[in-house]
Enzyme design. Structure first.
Site, PDB file in Angstrom:
ATOM      1  N   ASP A 195     -54.018  19.724 -10.537  1.00 14.70           N
ATOM      2  CA  ASP A 195     -54.882  19.923  -9.377  1.00 14.70           C
ATOM      3  C   ASP A 195     -53.987  19.810  -8.141  1.00 14.70           C
ATOM      4  OD1 ASP A 195     -56.570  19.705  -7.229  1.00 14.70           O
ATOM      5  OD2 ASP A 195     -57.792  18.079  -8.063  1.00 14.70           O
ATOM      6  N   ALA A 204     -54.525  32.757   0.512  1.00 14.41           N
ATOM      7  CA  ALA A 204     -55.711  33.575   0.227  1.00 14.41           C
ATOM      8  C   ALA A 204     -56.869  32.987   1.014  1.00 14.41           C
ATOM      9  CB  ALA A 204     -56.015  33.562  -1.269  1.00 14.41           C
ATOM     10  N   LEU A 233     -54.046  30.544  -4.160  1.00 13.16           N
ATOM     11  CA  LEU A 233     -55.381  31.084  -4.463  1.00 13.16           C
ATOM     12  C   LEU A 233     -56.250  30.023  -5.119  1.00 13.16           C
ATOM     13  CD1 LEU A 233     -53.207  33.690  -5.328  1.00 13.16           C
ATOM     14  CD2 LEU A 233     -55.425  34.769  -5.045  1.00 13.16           C
ATOM     15  N   SER A 268     -58.949  27.581  -5.436  1.00 15.37           N
ATOM     16  CA  SER A 268     -60.225  27.125  -4.849  1.00 15.37           C
ATOM     17  C   SER A 268     -61.376  27.680  -5.678  1.00 15.37           C
ATOM     18  CB  SER A 268     -60.397  27.643  -3.415  1.00 15.37           C
ATOM     19  OG  SER A 268     -61.656  27.231  -2.892  1.00 15.37           O
ATOM     20  N   PHE A 314     -59.796  34.407 -11.349  1.00 10.75           N
ATOM     21  CA  PHE A 314     -60.030  35.852 -11.350  1.00 10.75           C
ATOM     22  C   PHE A 314     -58.891  36.585 -10.625  1.00 10.75           C
ATOM     23  CE2 PHE A 314     -62.419  39.155  -8.698  1.00 10.75           C
ATOM     24  CZ  PHE A 314     -62.216  40.174  -9.609  1.00 10.75           C
ATOM     25  N   TYR A 370     -66.796  25.654   1.971  1.00  9.50           N
ATOM     26  CA  TYR A 370     -65.832  26.734   1.676  1.00  9.50           C
ATOM     27  C   TYR A 370     -65.305  27.338   2.979  1.00  9.50           C
ATOM     28  CZ  TYR A 370     -63.963  30.934  -0.588  1.00  9.50           C
ATOM     29  OH  TYR A 370     -63.146  31.940  -1.049  1.00  9.50           O
ATOM     30  N   THR A 410     -62.306  25.976 -12.409  1.00 11.79           N
ATOM     31  CA  THR A 410     -63.045  27.256 -12.458  1.00 11.79           C
ATOM     32  C   THR A 410     -62.192  28.362 -13.094  1.00 11.79           C
ATOM     33  OG1 THR A 410     -62.407  27.813 -10.187  1.00 11.79           O
ATOM     34  CG2 THR A 410     -64.539  26.742 -10.479  1.00 11.79           C
ATOM     35  N   GLY A 411     -60.891  28.185 -13.119  1.00  9.21           N
ATOM     36  CA  GLY A 411     -60.008  29.133 -13.807  1.00  9.21           C
ATOM     37  C   GLY A 411     -60.177  28.997 -15.313  1.00  9.21           C
ATOM     38  N   ASP A 424     -52.846  25.596 -12.247  1.00 13.29           N
ATOM     39  CA  ASP A 424     -54.313  25.655 -12.181  1.00 13.29           C
ATOM     40  C   ASP A 424     -54.857  24.379 -12.829  1.00 13.29           C
ATOM     41  OD1 ASP A 424     -56.268  28.526 -12.049  1.00 13.29           O
ATOM     42  OD2 ASP A 424     -57.140  26.592 -12.553  1.00 13.29           O
TER      43      ASP A 424
END
Ligand code: UDP
Length: 326
Positions: free
Chosen positions: A58, A116, A75, A77, A13, A147, A37-38, A33
């Site tokens: 990864d 980030a 960014l 994660s 995102f 997290y 999740t991307g 990426d």
């Protein structure tokens, strides 16, 4: 001046919006990426640019990117609670080993490193609003710790690398951000509420909805992150919008903006869900001259338009029992 920038998590995102902004100002972007999740669809439109390239990897395992480089933005994660709770070990790995590898890449190329980080480093805060000096209230073994502690460790590693090896770094603490390209299925509050409202389903408020969040529109967030990357400010710097709302108020606002006749229903509050969250952005204002400009109303309208276009699929649930000790 054109620069060559690595954006790790660039198909996500926030990452994909950073890629957009860097490409539009003339930089060369290497997006890396693992697509866990991307999403490819977030970067598809950039593939026509000869200044954009994509590496599927990864970063916890390998960073197959050569120099020269001017900056590395980390960014990568899982970022929504359901996403990181579903990938607890991967989340810890990308915050630790992923950060170590990306700091190494920046150091080797004499490049700037942007981390980030997150408002989650403050946990369920006792100080309000949260200043960067606040040390946080995080349960180190609770479900959310995968997290929170990964990001806290990433901050520690980033600062240690600056002190030990002189790598130039900046740390951004990102507060809840929303806007187009939020993944409809990742379970975040804005995407859930909008998808539910558009489908005519009940809006699921967790707890009694009195917990607060301060929501920043993506365009503002990206402007802040890039200003920090371009600066000599180490930080950490809170990049968020101090417009604090209760979750119930947000649900009502979404109903208003969408014109939906959905009902609001209440569901159990997830474990360790922070009760209040609001950034003190004095540092961002004074050090970067940054502050958010987009109102919640305008940001929600733009986000609703996006979700209406992609035909709002089923939002992800977040059941209390599954939560999370699993
Ligand atoms: N939330 C909610 N309904 C949903 C999804 C989330 O009430 O369908 C609540 C959640 O419990 C939290 C807030 O909204 O209090 C923000 O949740 P989100 O997952 O977006 O981000 P967080 O700030 O918790 O990381």
């Amino acid at each position: 001046m054109s620069r060559r920038v690595v954006v790790a998590g660039g198909a996500g995102f926030l990452g994909s919006h950073i890629c957009d902004e860097l490409i539009s100002r003339g930089d060369e972007v290497v997006c890396v990426d693992d697509l866990s999740t991307g999403r490819r669809s977030n970067i598809e439109h950039l593939k026509t640019s000869d200044r954009f390239s994509f590496v599927e990897a990864d970063v916890s395992e390998d960073v197959p990117i050569g120099g020269p480089l001017d900056a590395v933005c980390h960014l990568a994660s899982p970022a929504s609670p359901p996403a990181y709770l579903a990938r607890p070990l991967e989340t810890l790995a990308v915050g630790s080993e992923g950060t170590r590898r990306l700091l190494g890449l920046a150091g080797k190329n004499d490049a700037k490193f942007l981390l980030a980080s997150t408002s989650e480093v403050y946990g369920d805060p006792f100080e309000h609003p949260q200043r960067e000096s606040y040390r946080g209230n995080v349960d180190p073994t609770g479900p959310r710790s995968v997290y929170d502690e990964a990001k806290r460790f990433a901050e520690a590693l980033t600062m240690a690398t600056k002190r030990a090896l002189g790598v130039e770094v900046s740390i951004a603490r990102i507060f809840n951000t929303y806007g187009p390209r939020l993944s409809p299925g990742d379970g975040r509050v804005v995407s859930n509420f909008i998808c539910q409202a558009l489908r005519g389903d009940d809006l699921t408020v967790y707890g009694d909805g009195s917990q607060t969040r301060s929501l920043c529109y993506v365009q503002d967030e990206i402007r802040g992150l890039i200003a920090l990357m371009d600066s000599e400010v180490t930080g950490p710097v809170n990049i968020g919008n101090p417009d604090e709302r209760t979750i119930l108020e947000l649900a009502q606002k979404v109903l208003e903006v969408t014109g939906s006749r959905s009902n609001i229903v209440f569901r159990p509050l997830p474990t360790d869900d922070p009760t209040r969250r609001c950034p003190d952005i004095t540092r961002a204002k004074t050090a970067l001259g940054w502050e958010p400009e987009v109102s919640l109303e305008a940001g929600l309208k733009a986000t609703v338009e996006y979700f209406a276009k992609i035909a709002a699929p089923e939002p992800a649930g977040m059941s209390q029992d599954a939560d999370r000790d699993a």
